[in-house]
Design a protein around this motif. Structure first.
Motif, PDB file in Angstrom:
ATOM      1  N   LEU A 122      -1.404  -0.287  -9.384  1.00  0.00           N
ATOM      2  CA  LEU A 122      -2.830  -0.632  -9.313  1.00  0.00           C
ATOM      3  C   LEU A 122      -3.580   0.152 -10.374  1.00  0.00           C
ATOM      4  N   LYS A 123      -4.196  -0.568 -11.305  1.00  0.00           N
ATOM      5  CA  LYS A 123      -4.950   0.056 -12.387  1.00  0.00           C
ATOM      6  C   LYS A 123      -6.411  -0.378 -12.267  1.00  0.00           C
ATOM      7  N   ILE A 124      -7.248   0.596 -11.910  1.00  0.00           N
ATOM      8  CA  ILE A 124      -8.675   0.346 -11.764  1.00  0.00           C
ATOM      9  C   ILE A 124      -9.386   0.924 -12.983  1.00  0.00           C
ATOM     10  N   ASP A 125     -10.176   0.102 -13.646  1.00  0.00           N
ATOM     11  CA  ASP A 125     -10.885   0.580 -14.830  1.00  0.00           C
ATOM     12  C   ASP A 125     -12.021   1.502 -14.404  1.00  0.00           C
ATOM     13  N   LEU A 126     -11.890   2.770 -14.806  1.00  0.00           N
ATOM     14  CA  LEU A 126     -12.883   3.809 -14.524  1.00  0.00           C
ATOM     15  C   LEU A 126     -13.147   3.933 -13.031  1.00  0.00           C
ATOM     16  N   SER A 127     -14.381   3.764 -12.595  1.00  0.00           N
ATOM     17  CA  SER A 127     -14.742   3.906 -11.183  1.00  0.00           C
ATOM     18  C   SER A 127     -14.692   2.536 -10.499  1.00  0.00           C
ATOM     19  N   PRO A 128     -14.185   2.472  -9.260  1.00  0.00           N
ATOM     20  CA  PRO A 128     -14.079   1.176  -8.588  1.00  0.00           C
ATOM     21  C   PRO A 128     -15.444   0.482  -8.404  1.00  0.00           C
ATOM     22  N   THR A 129     -15.530  -0.747  -8.873  1.00  0.00           N
ATOM     23  CA  THR A 129     -16.701  -1.592  -8.627  1.00  0.00           C
ATOM     24  C   THR A 129     -16.524  -2.210  -7.247  1.00  0.00           C
ATOM     25  N   GLU A 130     -17.415  -3.089  -6.861  1.00  0.00           N
ATOM     26  CA  GLU A 130     -17.279  -3.749  -5.562  1.00  0.00           C
ATOM     27  C   GLU A 130     -15.945  -4.481  -5.476  1.00  0.00           C
ATOM     28  N   THR A 131     -15.572  -5.189  -6.545  1.00  0.00           N
ATOM     29  CA  THR A 131     -14.287  -5.884  -6.581  1.00  0.00           C
ATOM     30  C   THR A 131     -13.140  -4.889  -6.541  1.00  0.00           C
ATOM     31  N   GLY A 132     -13.278  -3.786  -7.277  1.00  0.00           N
ATOM     32  CA  GLY A 132     -12.249  -2.749  -7.300  1.00  0.00           C
ATOM     33  C   GLY A 132     -12.046  -2.107  -5.944  1.00  0.00           C
ATOM     34  N   ILE A 133     -13.145  -1.894  -5.228  1.00  0.00           N
ATOM     35  CA  ILE A 133     -13.067  -1.323  -3.877  1.00  0.00           C
ATOM     36  C   ILE A 133     -12.224  -2.226  -2.982  1.00  0.00           C
ATOM     37  N   GLU A 134     -12.489  -3.527  -3.049  1.00  0.00           N
ATOM     38  CA  GLU A 134     -11.714  -4.483  -2.250  1.00  0.00           C
ATOM     39  C   GLU A 134     -10.244  -4.471  -2.663  1.00  0.00           C
ATOM     40  N   GLN A 135      -9.983  -4.362  -3.978  1.00  0.00           N
ATOM     41  CA  GLN A 135      -8.606  -4.299  -4.485  1.00  0.00           C
ATOM     42  C   GLN A 135      -7.873  -3.088  -3.912  1.00  0.00           C
ATOM     43  N   CYS A 136      -8.541  -1.945  -3.895  1.00  0.00           N
ATOM     44  CA  CYS A 136      -7.924  -0.704  -3.403  1.00  0.00           C
ATOM     45  C   CYS A 136      -7.581  -0.811  -1.921  1.00  0.00           C
ATOM     46  N   ILE A 137      -8.519  -1.296  -1.133  1.00  0.00           N
ATOM     47  CA  ILE A 137      -8.287  -1.442   0.312  1.00  0.00           C
ATOM     48  C   ILE A 137      -7.146  -2.429   0.554  1.00  0.00           C
ATOM     49  N   LYS A 138      -7.147  -3.544  -0.179  1.00  0.00           N
ATOM     50  CA  LYS A 138      -6.088  -4.545  -0.042  1.00  0.00           C
ATOM     51  C   LYS A 138      -4.732  -3.963  -0.463  1.00  0.00           C
ATOM     52  N   PHE A 139      -4.732  -3.116  -1.492  1.00  0.00           N
ATOM     53  CA  PHE A 139      -3.510  -2.469  -1.960  1.00  0.00           C
ATOM     54  C   PHE A 139      -2.903  -1.634  -0.830  1.00  0.00           C
ATOM     55  N   GLY A 140      -3.731  -0.843  -0.145  1.00  0.00           N
ATOM     56  CA  GLY A 140      -3.263  -0.045   0.988  1.00  0.00           C
ATOM     57  C   GLY A 140      -2.723  -0.913   2.110  1.00  0.00           C
ATOM     58  N   HIS A 141      -3.453  -1.987   2.402  1.00  0.00           N
ATOM     59  CA  HIS A 141      -3.049  -2.937   3.445  1.00  0.00           C
ATOM     60  C   HIS A 141      -1.696  -3.567   3.085  1.00  0.00           C
ATOM     61  N   SER A 142      -1.569  -4.046   1.857  1.00  0.00           N
ATOM     62  CA  SER A 142      -0.329  -4.693   1.406  1.00  0.00           C
ATOM     63  C   SER A 142       0.838  -3.712   1.421  1.00  0.00           C
ATOM     64  N   PHE A 143       0.553  -2.462   1.065  1.00  0.00           N
ATOM     65  CA  PHE A 143       1.601  -1.437   1.041  1.00  0.00           C
ATOM     66  C   PHE A 143       2.191  -1.246   2.434  1.00  0.00           C
ATOM     67  N   VAL A 144       1.338  -1.136   3.438  1.00  0.00           N
ATOM     68  CA  VAL A 144       1.827  -0.952   4.809  1.00  0.00           C
ATOM     69  C   VAL A 144       2.597  -2.189   5.271  1.00  0.00           C
ATOM     70  N   GLU A 145       2.116  -3.376   4.915  1.00  0.00           N
ATOM     71  CA  GLU A 145       2.845  -4.593   5.284  1.00  0.00           C
ATOM     72  C   GLU A 145       4.257  -4.587   4.692  1.00  0.00           C
ATOM     73  N   LYS A 146       4.362  -4.177   3.429  1.00  0.00           N
ATOM     74  CA  LYS A 146       5.686  -4.103   2.788  1.00  0.00           C
ATOM     75  C   LYS A 146       6.550  -3.052   3.490  1.00  0.00           C
ATOM     76  N   LEU A 147       5.939  -1.962   3.898  1.00  0.00           N
ATOM     77  CA  LEU A 147       6.646  -0.884   4.570  1.00  0.00           C
ATOM     78  C   LEU A 147       7.178  -1.338   5.928  1.00  0.00           C
ATOM     79  N   LEU A 148       6.364  -2.057   6.656  1.00  0.00           N
ATOM     80  CA  LEU A 148       6.741  -2.485   8.010  1.00  0.00           C
ATOM     81  C   LEU A 148       7.728  -3.644   8.002  1.00  0.00           C
ATOM     82  N   PHE A 149       7.644  -4.494   6.992  1.00  0.00           N
ATOM     83  CA  PHE A 149       8.441  -5.724   7.023  1.00  0.00           C
ATOM     84  C   PHE A 149       9.480  -5.808   5.915  1.00  0.00           C
ATOM     85  N   SER A 150       9.876  -4.642   5.391  1.00  0.00           N
ATOM     86  CA  SER A 150      10.908  -4.680   4.353  1.00  0.00           C
ATOM     87  C   SER A 150      12.265  -4.324   4.913  1.00  0.00           C
TER      88      SER A 150
END
Length: 150
Positions: A122-150
């Protein structure tokens, strides 16, 4: 199953720390447990105590890791991370040629040590914008899903 995740980051201006905290928020919203530590507060052997590992750094100079990450990075060579789920993230500056080079360096090191890289860095340009904030939260969510279902 409760997935235990460790986020280790280095941040100069606070951008990467903000990204780390937002990813942590995404992990917690997905019922994962998360510990977030600054690179200067963690021992490399701590990585072995968690199911999932996320390493974050801002990119320095010509696409390099920041100085405060170097000792930790080299000490990682003593680890075997086989069976661990991992990913990398960081704040970047798209005006540089090697955009987010530190993220790529960390992901490569995790893979070399046997970790399963489950998400593209995940590469966020400088400080997270509103879109970047959503990307970061989704990244965490997706990471746990991969962890639980891999």
């Amino acid at each position: 199953m409760n997935a235990s995740c460790l986020i280790v980051y280095s941040s100069m201006t606070g951008n990467t720390e903000e990204i780390a905290n937002l990813i942590g928020e995404g992990i917690q919203k997905t019922d994962g447990s998360v510990t977030i530590k600054d690179i200067l507060e963690v021992d490399v052997t701590d990585l072995q105590d968690y199911d999932g590992i996320l390493l974050g750094a801002y990119t320095w100079g010509d696409g390099e890791l920041p100085d405060e990450y170097l000792d930790f990075y080299h000490e990682m060579d003593q680890l075997n991370l086989t069976g661990k789920i991992a990913a990398a993230f960081g704040s970047c500056d798209s005006s540089y040629e090697h955009h987010g080079g530190a993220v790529d360096i960390l992901a490569k090191k995790l893979a070399e040590l046997g970790a399963d890289i489950v998400l593209e860095g995940l590469k966020i340009d400088l400080s997270p914008t509103e879109t970047g904030i959503e990307q970061c939260i989704k990244f965490g969510h997706s990471f746990v899903e991969k962890l639980l279902f891999s």
